[in-house]
Design a protein around this motif. Sequence first.
Motif, short mmCIF file in Angstrom:
data_model
loop_
_atom_site.label_atom_id
_atom_site.label_comp_id
_atom_site.label_asym_id
_atom_site.label_seq_id
_atom_site.Cartn_x
_atom_site.Cartn_y
_atom_site.Cartn_z
N ILE A 243 -7.15 4.20 -3.18
CA ILE A 243 -5.89 4.93 -3.03
C ILE A 243 -5.59 5.74 -4.30
CG2 ILE A 243 -4.33 3.14 -3.90
CD1 ILE A 243 -2.48 3.85 -1.55
N LEU A 244 -6.00 5.23 -5.46
CA LEU A 244 -5.84 6.01 -6.69
C LEU A 244 -6.76 7.23 -6.68
CD1 LEU A 244 -5.57 3.19 -9.39
CD2 LEU A 244 -3.74 4.68 -8.53
N PHE A 245 -7.93 7.08 -6.12
CA PHE A 245 -8.85 8.20 -6.01
C PHE A 245 -8.26 9.29 -5.10
CE2 PHE A 245 -12.23 10.19 -3.45
CZ PHE A 245 -12.92 10.86 -4.46
N ALA A 246 -7.77 8.88 -3.92
CA ALA A 246 -7.16 9.85 -3.00
C ALA A 246 -5.94 10.51 -3.64
CB ALA A 246 -6.76 9.16 -1.70
N TRP A 247 -5.16 9.74 -4.38
CA TRP A 247 -3.99 10.28 -5.08
C TRP A 247 -4.41 11.30 -6.12
CZ3 TRP A 247 -2.25 8.95 -10.28
CH2 TRP A 247 -0.97 9.42 -10.58
N PHE A 266 -4.19 15.62 3.12
CA PHE A 266 -5.29 14.74 2.74
C PHE A 266 -4.77 13.34 2.39
CE2 PHE A 266 -7.83 13.02 -0.81
CZ PHE A 266 -9.02 12.80 -0.13
N PHE A 267 -3.78 13.28 1.52
CA PHE A 267 -3.30 11.97 1.07
C PHE A 267 -2.63 11.21 2.21
CE2 PHE A 267 -0.34 9.10 -1.13
CZ PHE A 267 -1.23 8.44 -1.95
N GLY A 268 -1.84 11.90 3.03
CA GLY A 268 -1.17 11.23 4.14
C GLY A 268 -2.15 10.63 5.14
N THR A 269 -3.21 11.37 5.44
CA THR A 269 -4.20 10.87 6.41
C THR A 269 -4.94 9.66 5.87
OG1 THR A 269 -4.47 13.12 7.24
CG2 THR A 269 -6.14 11.52 7.86
N ILE A 270 -5.36 9.71 4.61
CA ILE A 270 -6.06 8.56 4.01
C ILE A 270 -5.15 7.34 3.96
CG2 ILE A 270 -7.18 7.73 1.92
CD1 ILE A 270 -8.73 9.85 3.55
N LEU A 271 -3.88 7.56 3.68
CA LEU A 271 -2.93 6.44 3.61
C LEU A 271 -2.78 5.77 4.98
CD1 LEU A 271 -1.05 5.09 1.57
CD2 LEU A 271 0.76 6.64 2.31
N VAL A 272 -2.70 6.56 6.03
CA VAL A 272 -2.57 5.99 7.38
C VAL A 272 -3.85 5.25 7.76
CG1 VAL A 272 -2.43 6.62 9.81
CG2 VAL A 272 -0.84 7.62 8.18
N MET A 273 -5.01 5.78 7.41
CA MET A 273 -6.26 5.09 7.72
C MET A 273 -6.34 3.75 6.99
SD MET A 273 -9.03 8.20 7.74
CE MET A 273 -10.40 7.07 8.03
N LEU A 274 -5.87 3.71 5.76
CA LEU A 274 -5.86 2.45 5.01
C LEU A 274 -4.95 1.43 5.66
CD1 LEU A 274 -6.94 1.02 2.51
CD2 LEU A 274 -5.08 2.02 1.19
N ILE A 282 2.23 -2.80 2.73
CA ILE A 282 2.39 -2.61 1.29
C ILE A 282 1.57 -1.42 0.79
CG2 ILE A 282 0.51 -4.21 0.73
CD1 ILE A 282 3.78 -3.60 -1.25
N TRP A 283 0.45 -1.11 1.49
CA TRP A 283 -0.35 0.04 1.10
C TRP A 283 0.42 1.34 1.32
CZ3 TRP A 283 -4.23 -0.56 -1.95
CH2 TRP A 283 -5.00 -1.73 -1.91
N VAL A 284 1.22 1.39 2.37
CA VAL A 284 2.04 2.58 2.62
C VAL A 284 3.09 2.73 1.53
CG1 VAL A 284 3.59 3.69 4.27
CG2 VAL A 284 1.64 2.37 5.10
N VAL A 285 3.70 1.62 1.14
CA VAL A 285 4.72 1.66 0.09
C VAL A 285 4.11 2.13 -1.23
CG1 VAL A 285 6.37 0.28 -1.23
CG2 VAL A 285 6.08 -0.12 1.22
N VAL A 286 2.95 1.56 -1.59
CA VAL A 286 2.28 1.95 -2.83
C VAL A 286 1.88 3.43 -2.78
CG1 VAL A 286 0.22 1.59 -4.26
CG2 VAL A 286 1.48 -0.38 -3.35
N GLY A 287 1.34 3.85 -1.66
CA GLY A 287 0.90 5.24 -1.54
C GLY A 287 2.03 6.23 -1.63
N LEU A 288 3.12 5.95 -0.91
CA LEU A 288 4.27 6.86 -0.97
C LEU A 288 4.88 6.91 -2.36
CD1 LEU A 288 6.04 6.12 2.44
CD2 LEU A 288 4.66 8.11 1.82
N THR A 289 4.89 5.76 -3.03
CA THR A 289 5.42 5.74 -4.41
C THR A 289 4.57 6.61 -5.33
OG1 THR A 289 6.25 3.49 -4.05
CG2 THR A 289 6.05 4.24 -6.33
N LEU A 290 3.25 6.49 -5.20
CA LEU A 290 2.36 7.31 -6.03
C LEU A 290 2.54 8.80 -5.72
CD1 LEU A 290 -0.94 5.21 -5.90
CD2 LEU A 290 0.51 5.60 -7.89
N PHE A 291 2.67 9.14 -4.43
CA PHE A 291 2.76 10.55 -4.07
C PHE A 291 4.09 11.15 -4.54
CE2 PHE A 291 3.42 14.17 -1.23
CZ PHE A 291 2.19 14.80 -1.36
N VAL A 292 5.17 10.43 -4.37
CA VAL A 292 6.46 10.94 -4.83
C VAL A 292 6.47 11.09 -6.34
CG1 VAL A 292 8.92 10.38 -5.01
CG2 VAL A 292 7.72 10.05 -2.84
N VAL A 297 6.22 14.75 -11.14
CA VAL A 297 5.57 15.22 -12.37
C VAL A 297 5.12 16.67 -12.21
CG1 VAL A 297 3.59 14.88 -13.90
CG2 VAL A 297 4.88 12.90 -13.06
N ALA A 298 4.55 16.99 -11.04
CA ALA A 298 4.10 18.37 -10.80
C ALA A 298 5.27 19.34 -10.81
CB ALA A 298 3.37 18.45 -9.47
#
Length: 494
Positions: A243-247, A266-274, A282-292, A297-298
């Motif tokens: 998930i860090l790689f996809a992020w 890209f990130f949303g699709t990988i997150l759903v597959m995970l 919990i993977w969805v929570v971690v992924g959304l936190t990383l993306f937000v 930062v961007a």
Amino acid sequence: MGSPVQGAVGPAAGLSGVGPDGAAPTRRGTELLLLGFAAFVVSAALMLVEANQNEQLTLRIVWYGLAFLALFGAAHWAVRKYAPYADPLILPCVALLNGLGLVMIYRIDLALTEKALRAGEEINNDVPKQILWTALALVLFLAVLIVIRDHRTLTKYNYTFGLAGLFLLALPAVLPNAIAPTINGAKIWLRFGPFSIQPGEFAKILLLIFFAAFLVSKRDLFMVAGRRVLGVDLPRARDLGPILFAWGVSLAVLVFQKDLGTSLLFFGTILVMLYVATERGIWVVVGLTLFVGGCFVAYQLFTHVQQRVANWFDPLSTYADAGGGYQIAQALFGLGTGGVGGTGLGAGRPELVPLANTDFIAAAIGEELGFIGLAALLMVYTLLAMRGMRSALAVRDTFGKLLGGGLSFLLVMQVFVVVGGVTKLIPMTGITAPFLSYGGSSLLANYVLVALLLRISDAARRPQTGVRPRPVAQVPIAEDRTVMVERPPTERPT
């Protein structure tokens, strides 16, 4: 002699839509009937556009209609021959979307042609090029069906697909502007003379195949829980690599290519597959936190992200600025003009929206077909995705389930990003609507996606044929030996 399954891919499947053994219908007759209905809808829409724009019917709509019939007649033949048990609704949904896209591109061509004639400029029609791209996409569609006879063979090359996907995704960012120019604020194209291609469209599918195979082989790692905090089992730190790689990849696309749409997709699709692979929220929570966090930062570091957010919040405040909210504001004006029932095909002004035949084709459809027409179009997309997900649930191998679910969700996510950007639900992303928008890269990649879905669907619906035991030669009873069987002493009658 071939087995009954092998025989199903030949002419034995027949026009009756029944398998060679008569056990399971192929439903190819249903598919052909629905393709005929799609051709009727597209032909009627072309006539409405001609009548409202030119007040007469020309031979062009006849040629466009015949081209549509020929292309999807060939596609139906390919599915009948190479994937006879595939879902009968997937190809008709794609044909209807592609045909309505051709209608809207033709309608915008007519308006731009009239404008060019008044200004004395060169006329550039996109419909013939879109038909050519559709033909090339269907050739690629046929090649995928012929070459990939079993979707499970893709797992043998998963790391090759992963490396190729990363290479294609990063290619525009590292090449000079002469080959990879910045177009509409994004550096995602490769230009070779008069031709241009968007490699990221193909990279998404390659990376999806890689992640599906990777999650199947490493699924047990993601099922292990780490520390328990506030009643939630957190994942272990060493399992966060994928998930860090996809992020990281999605952030790199956002930063170096200024492409918010591909990053989100890209990130949303990988997150759903995970999530589908592990069934752990919990993977969805971690992924959304990383993306937000990454988006925040961007936003702080890059001006183009700040501009997109400003256009999202209030497009009228940046209406006159370069790269401002003019495009999204015009799209909202068009949707408001269409209202519930729309202005009618050929009776609106969708050409007033920049890029109305590519990124903002949903706004053009909403103006001329209204809320009802746009909602019906979204229902076709929903039906297409649901049939893909149904096939993913029915297929017997885990890789097929993950790949089919990922491909179906990729379609849903892409439509959400497109329509969400047009309606100001999310920031504008610049992604094209699948099968609707003008563009060769999107058509080629999405027809590869459909071919893979049909291959998975064929495997899911194909009747199982186990290995039958070889019959043992029976000896005639008159020639058989007689064997005396003596009962044990305990079984002798008293």
